[in-house]
Design a protein around this motif. Sequence first.
Motif, short mmCIF file in Angstrom:
data_model
loop_
_atom_site.label_atom_id
_atom_site.label_comp_id
_atom_site.label_asym_id
_atom_site.label_seq_id
_atom_site.Cartn_x
_atom_site.Cartn_y
_atom_site.Cartn_z
N TRP A 132 0.84 -1.21 0.00
CA TRP A 132 0.00 0.00 0.00
C TRP A 132 0.87 1.25 0.00
O TRP A 132 0.56 2.22 -0.70
N CYS A 133 1.95 1.22 0.78
CA CYS A 133 2.87 2.37 0.81
C CYS A 133 3.46 2.61 -0.58
O CYS A 133 3.51 3.75 -1.07
N ALA A 134 3.92 1.55 -1.21
CA ALA A 134 4.52 1.68 -2.53
C ALA A 134 3.53 2.26 -3.52
O ALA A 134 3.87 3.14 -4.33
N ALA A 135 2.27 1.80 -3.46
CA ALA A 135 1.24 2.30 -4.37
C ALA A 135 0.94 3.78 -4.12
O ALA A 135 0.50 4.49 -5.03
N ALA A 136 1.19 4.24 -2.89
CA ALA A 136 0.93 5.64 -2.54
C ALA A 136 2.15 6.53 -2.79
O ALA A 136 2.12 7.71 -2.45
N GLY A 137 3.20 5.97 -3.37
CA GLY A 137 4.38 6.76 -3.68
C GLY A 137 5.33 6.93 -2.51
O GLY A 137 6.08 7.91 -2.45
N LEU A 138 5.33 5.96 -1.61
CA LEU A 138 6.18 6.00 -0.42
C LEU A 138 7.24 4.91 -0.49
O LEU A 138 6.93 3.76 -0.80
N SER A 139 8.48 5.28 -0.20
CA SER A 139 9.59 4.33 -0.20
C SER A 139 10.03 4.02 1.21
O SER A 139 10.11 4.92 2.06
N SER A 140 10.37 2.77 1.47
CA SER A 140 10.80 2.36 2.81
C SER A 140 12.14 2.99 3.17
O SER A 140 13.08 3.00 2.37
N VAL A 141 12.22 3.49 4.40
CA VAL A 141 13.45 4.08 4.93
C VAL A 141 14.02 3.23 6.06
O VAL A 141 15.20 2.96 6.11
N ASP A 142 13.15 2.78 6.96
CA ASP A 142 13.62 2.03 8.13
C ASP A 142 12.45 1.27 8.73
O ASP A 142 11.28 1.62 8.51
N ARG A 143 12.77 0.21 9.47
CA ARG A 143 11.75 -0.52 10.23
C ARG A 143 12.38 -0.95 11.54
O ARG A 143 13.47 -1.53 11.57
#
Length: 198
Positions: A163-174
Motif C-alpha cells: 500500500w505504501c509503494a502504491a501511494a508513492g512512499l519508499s521504505s526508509v527504516d523498520r
Amino acid sequence: MSTPFDGEAYAARIAALAATGKDMHGEANFVAALVEPGARILDAGCGTGRVGARLAELGFDVAGADVDVSMLAVARRIPGVRWYLADLAELDLSTTPDAAPFDLVVAAGNVFPFLAPGTGERVLQRLAAHLRPDGLLVSGFGLDRAHLPEPAAIVPIEDYDAWCAAAGLSSVDRRGTWDGEDWTPEGGYAVSVHRRRS
C-alpha cells in the motif's frame, strides 16, 4: 477507524498506565528524532491526543485527525494542537489552516489494524497526499493477535508495504519497537518509516 474504548475510558486507561511510571512518550520521542525542531506534524488517527500533545510540548507544529467523536472530544481539551474530525480514508485538509503539506505524518496506536476493512491502501494515499516531497510517514502497529486487542484486524506487513509503494512512499527504516529495537518478522510489532518520493 473504530476503537474498542470510548474516549473517556481510553484516556483513563492511559492515565492509569502513566501512573505506574511507564514511559508514555516513546512514539513522540521516536518521531521527534526524525525531523527538525518546529517541523509540521500530522497525528493521523490521533485518538485522545496523547502523541500529538507531547509533540506540541516538544515545540512541533501539530495537527491531529480522528474519526472517533468521543476520542476527539478528549483530545480537544489539549491546547496547542489543531484537532480535526475526519475519516482518514477521506482526509482532506486543503480548506483548513493546515492546507500546507506536513513534514511528517505519524500513525501510532495500531491505527491500521483498526481501519474499516479494505481502506488501508486508500488511507495511505490520503496520508501521502498531505506530505511534502521527501516528507516522512511513520506508523506502528501489532502484527499478530498477541500484540493487538481483539477487535483489531491483523494487517500483514507485506500488505502495508505494498500500500505504501502504491501511494508513492519508499521504505526508509523498520524497527521492532518505538524505542528503536531491531525489527524481526517474529517480533510481532513493527514501527515503519517511509518517505514520500519527490
